[in-house]
Motif scaffolding. Sequence first.
Motif, PDB file in Angstrom:
ATOM      1  N   LYS A 328       1.496  45.300  86.825  1.00 29.82           N
ATOM      2  CA  LYS A 328       2.439  45.646  85.768  1.00 29.82           C
ATOM      3  C   LYS A 328       1.710  45.857  84.449  1.00 29.82           C
ATOM      4  N   LYS A 329       2.306  46.689  83.597  1.00 32.11           N
ATOM      5  CA  LYS A 329       1.729  46.982  82.288  1.00 32.11           C
ATOM      6  C   LYS A 329       2.369  46.080  81.231  1.00 32.11           C
ATOM      7  N   HIS A 330       1.626  45.843  80.151  1.00 30.30           N
ATOM      8  CA  HIS A 330       2.092  44.998  79.055  1.00 30.30           C
ATOM      9  C   HIS A 330       1.964  45.776  77.743  1.00 30.30           C
ATOM     10  N   PHE A 331       2.938  45.564  76.850  1.00 29.16           N
ATOM     11  CA  PHE A 331       2.996  46.339  75.615  1.00 29.16           C
ATOM     12  C   PHE A 331       3.299  45.424  74.433  1.00 29.16           C
ATOM     13  N   LEU A 332       2.904  45.919  73.249  1.00 33.69           N
ATOM     14  CA  LEU A 332       3.317  45.338  71.975  1.00 33.69           C
ATOM     15  C   LEU A 332       4.157  46.384  71.259  1.00 33.69           C
ATOM     16  N   ILE A 333       5.437  46.058  71.027  1.00 28.48           N
ATOM     17  CA  ILE A 333       6.383  47.004  70.433  1.00 28.48           C
ATOM     18  C   ILE A 333       6.644  46.589  68.986  1.00 28.48           C
ATOM     19  N   PRO A 334       6.346  47.434  68.006  1.00 27.92           N
ATOM     20  CA  PRO A 334       6.600  47.071  66.608  1.00 27.92           C
ATOM     21  C   PRO A 334       8.079  47.184  66.261  1.00 27.92           C
ATOM     22  N   LYS A 335       8.471  46.564  65.148  1.00 26.65           N
ATOM     23  CA  LYS A 335       9.860  46.641  64.695  1.00 26.65           C
ATOM     24  C   LYS A 335      10.228  48.054  64.243  1.00 26.65           C
ATOM     25  N   SER A 336       9.218  48.873  63.922  1.00 30.67           N
ATOM     26  CA  SER A 336       9.490  50.243  63.473  1.00 30.67           C
ATOM     27  C   SER A 336       9.758  51.207  64.629  1.00 30.67           C
ATOM     28  N   TYR A 337       9.760  50.727  65.844  1.00 30.63           N
ATOM     29  CA  TYR A 337      10.028  51.596  66.998  1.00 30.63           C
ATOM     30  C   TYR A 337      11.459  52.136  66.898  1.00 30.63           C
ATOM     31  N   LYS A 338      11.605  53.462  66.975  1.00 27.52           N
ATOM     32  CA  LYS A 338      12.904  54.091  66.728  1.00 27.52           C
ATOM     33  C   LYS A 338      13.709  54.338  68.003  1.00 27.52           C
ATOM     34  N   GLY A 339      13.139  54.028  69.150  1.00 30.07           N
ATOM     35  CA  GLY A 339      13.885  54.207  70.390  1.00 30.07           C
ATOM     36  C   GLY A 339      14.990  53.176  70.536  1.00 30.07           C
ATOM     37  N   ARG A 340      15.891  53.428  71.485  1.00 26.36           N
ATOM     38  CA  ARG A 340      16.991  52.496  71.740  1.00 26.36           C
ATOM     39  C   ARG A 340      16.992  52.093  73.211  1.00 26.36           C
ATOM     40  N   PHE A 341      17.580  50.923  73.439  1.00 28.51           N
ATOM     41  CA  PHE A 341      17.548  50.340  74.771  1.00 28.51           C
ATOM     42  C   PHE A 341      18.969  50.047  75.260  1.00 28.51           C
ATOM     43  N   LYS A 342      19.121  50.121  76.576  1.00 26.95           N
ATOM     44  CA  LYS A 342      20.323  49.638  77.240  1.00 26.95           C
ATOM     45  C   LYS A 342      19.963  48.429  78.089  1.00 26.95           C
ATOM     46  N   ARG A 343      20.923  47.535  78.240  1.00 25.97           N
ATOM     47  CA  ARG A 343      20.680  46.328  79.014  1.00 25.97           C
ATOM     48  C   ARG A 343      20.524  46.650  80.497  1.00 25.97           C
ATOM     49  N   ARG A 344      19.666  45.869  81.142  1.00 28.96           N
ATOM     50  CA  ARG A 344      19.496  45.930  82.589  1.00 28.96           C
ATOM     51  C   ARG A 344      19.726  44.530  83.155  1.00 28.96           C
ATOM     52  N   PRO A 345      20.197  44.431  84.396  1.00 27.66           N
ATOM     53  CA  PRO A 345      20.496  43.096  84.952  1.00 27.66           C
ATOM     54  C   PRO A 345      19.255  42.221  85.036  1.00 27.66           C
ATOM     55  N   LYS A 441      26.403  49.186  75.282  1.00 28.60           N
ATOM     56  CA  LYS A 441      25.874  49.536  73.970  1.00 28.60           C
ATOM     57  C   LYS A 441      24.379  49.841  74.047  1.00 28.60           C
ATOM     58  N   GLN A 442      23.893  50.496  72.990  1.00 28.23           N
ATOM     59  CA  GLN A 442      22.474  50.792  72.851  1.00 28.23           C
ATOM     60  C   GLN A 442      21.927  50.003  71.659  1.00 28.23           C
ATOM     61  N   TYR A 443      20.747  49.396  71.845  1.00 24.85           N
ATOM     62  CA  TYR A 443      20.226  48.443  70.869  1.00 24.85           C
ATOM     63  C   TYR A 443      18.834  48.857  70.397  1.00 24.85           C
ATOM     64  N   HIS A 444      18.565  48.563  69.109  1.00 27.25           N
ATOM     65  CA  HIS A 444      17.196  48.627  68.601  1.00 27.25           C
ATOM     66  C   HIS A 444      16.464  47.361  69.035  1.00 27.25           C
ATOM     67  N   ILE A 445      15.144  47.408  68.962  1.00 26.96           N
ATOM     68  CA  ILE A 445      14.354  46.261  69.381  1.00 26.96           C
ATOM     69  C   ILE A 445      14.647  45.040  68.514  1.00 26.96           C
ATOM     70  N   SER A 446      14.913  45.250  67.222  1.00 28.03           N
ATOM     71  CA  SER A 446      15.221  44.122  66.335  1.00 28.03           C
ATOM     72  C   SER A 446      16.556  43.487  66.686  1.00 28.03           C
ATOM     73  N   ASP A 447      17.539  44.297  67.111  1.00 25.84           N
ATOM     74  CA  ASP A 447      18.840  43.751  67.505  1.00 25.84           C
ATOM     75  C   ASP A 447      18.707  42.848  68.722  1.00 25.84           C
TER      76      ASP A 447
END
Length: 692
Positions: A328-345, A441-447
């Motif tokens: 598996k890959k590992h990442f560091l995501i900054p708060k300035s990331y503009k993408g949005r996420f949906k929840r997964r189970p 809903k769609q969420y920012h990383i900070s949310d």
Amino acid sequence: MALTLENFIDSLDPTTLPRIIQIQSGIYFQGSVYEMHGHECCLATGEVIKVIGFKIAKVKAESYRGIEDNNFTSTVELPLDYPGFFKVLADPTPYTSVGDITKSVQIGHNRLGHPHFCSNMDIQVNDAFIKEGEHIVLNSLADVDGEQYVNCTVIRGGKNETLRIPLSHKGTFYECEDDQFYTLKEIMEWKIPKHRRRAVKLAKTLAVWEPNPYNEYLQGDLSLVPVYEIQAVMKFRKDIVHIPSNLDVEVVDVTELYDINSFVQPLSLSDVFKRPNEDFPLLAEIIECTDQNQHIYSSLKTGRVIVIHEKHFAKTTIASENRSDLNKKHFLIPKSYKGRFKRRPREFPTAYDLELANKNNDHLHVIATKEFSSDHAELSSVCVGDQFLVHQCQSIEVSCEGDKRLVEVVACEKIMGKDYEQVLLPTYMEGSFVEVIHDKKQYHISDICENFSLPFNVKVSIRDLSINDNLAALPSLRIEEEIADPCLLVSLLDSPSECFKIPVQRVNMSIQVLQEPATKAPCSTPKTIVEEISEDLYYMLRRYENSTLHPPPRPPKKPQSPITSTTMLKLLPPQPRKLDPPKSPKNSPTEMPRNKPKSQKYVPDITGKPENIVHDVTITEHAKERSDRRASATDLMLLKAKSLAVNIESLDLADKHDYEYIDENKVEDLRKQLNENEHQNKKNCKKKRENR
């Protein structure tokens, strides 16, 4: 006074750097180049060098074998990435003051930099009283009204008391025993005192090197001695040179006789971060930048002039690819990331994980994917497909063989169509639950970090179009933890629009601060960089940030009925029937006179393998001996079964953490093995008769 280079580094206080040294007796290699593999190997007599830093390059491990081995001492050099874990032994040499401790040990911001000490007498510090033997945890240094203190935590049972102890406080302090395990690199960075050796013991070697060439040298207690690499600047060279500390040269400290500013003064990013806020912004030139970071910071090349605007701790999120294999890959995501996420189970292997995930009132709705049969009437059983709404955790009493026992349970509502049933699930249950998602809903990383408990499963629903978003292609991502990352805000002098947040702990860069001060100019928004990190760095970041996590509760022992004579009979395998010896055919050797001497009689081998059988032994004797051997093997298996039953009877059923019980699968396997052995023996006998 001239010292060897190794002795000079060993006695050097890092806080007094930089220092200027002069070579008193140089070292030369005939026919060699001036520099080999990036390290200086030739130093001329009279040459002047400015030492700007030093680091541990490798470790010498010495083991003392004792009197039985003629007091033999073996020494081996270990690389810092040696794949093993070591237990640190307490240093028996005392410290005479708190100041001596802080000068010798490393005190840092993470838990590896919080050493434990104790005093051999009661001490009074202002209004605080510390008893003899209590653990004193050194957390950080502080300066109050011109006097230096160390911020401490005193461990007293389940409660901790915070206080300050002045560095001038006298006493006799000893290092406490440490029950943790550390890598060699962690010991060298955090656990080796200045001017002292570190005694350790190898706890475990990972199966990375086969065969391991160091195993025979790492037996018993080991004494670790660091071998340093010196980072220095020469008079007429701009780059940083690296000098092994074990070169056979003598040096003398001439710092007072030279102007330090006449040398180039390279600084690391960590050195710049330690400067006060009033020093910023800074104008600097990049002297050295390692290749491993060029793919991310490609514009920051050697020779470029940069403006360092400010320092701060950036909030960064650790995330991993959500998959079961090890790649598996590992990442560091900054708060300035503009993408949005949906929840997964999410998946929860035990009911205890449900309780942990529900602490932030997530209104958890799960479905069971594994059966669970409860041993207590007060607790509920679970079938595949059952759905639950998870509530709070509580403790209840359950009946177990006439006794009352306290069990931690998770209170849930079981969904029964349109109705709900109140049920209790033990936290130790070995179930498997999958979250049911109702949130679209769609969420920012900070949310996500602010409103949900981590870890948290997501998928990128809207990618960040301002970057090459490598998260969007992943089917599922696991948001694991939020960390504070020390960074420097940097921009290029000739291209102010290019602005970066450079993490000082992960980017190896050396700079030279220029004399001209930088003007305070507004900095553009720094570039958003989703950084993919290695597995080693991932575990290191998580280990430094996390304190020791409490494991889930251990399940109580499975209730057992007492061992009866009927149970004993069930445990024992059926008695195999002994085969009658085969009838001898006419004109067989059995009809001949048996006048062989006694010395030729067959003696069974202790291993059960007949090797020296006399050729004129009768077929009847052969069969009898084979039957006897089968009977002996059967008796041995019966003894094992009886021993198993005796061990079961001797169990202490009152121990709540005793999980031993009768394994019926093992008994069944024992029976099958006996039957197969008997069947194979019959086939062998029949085959031999046919061959005759």
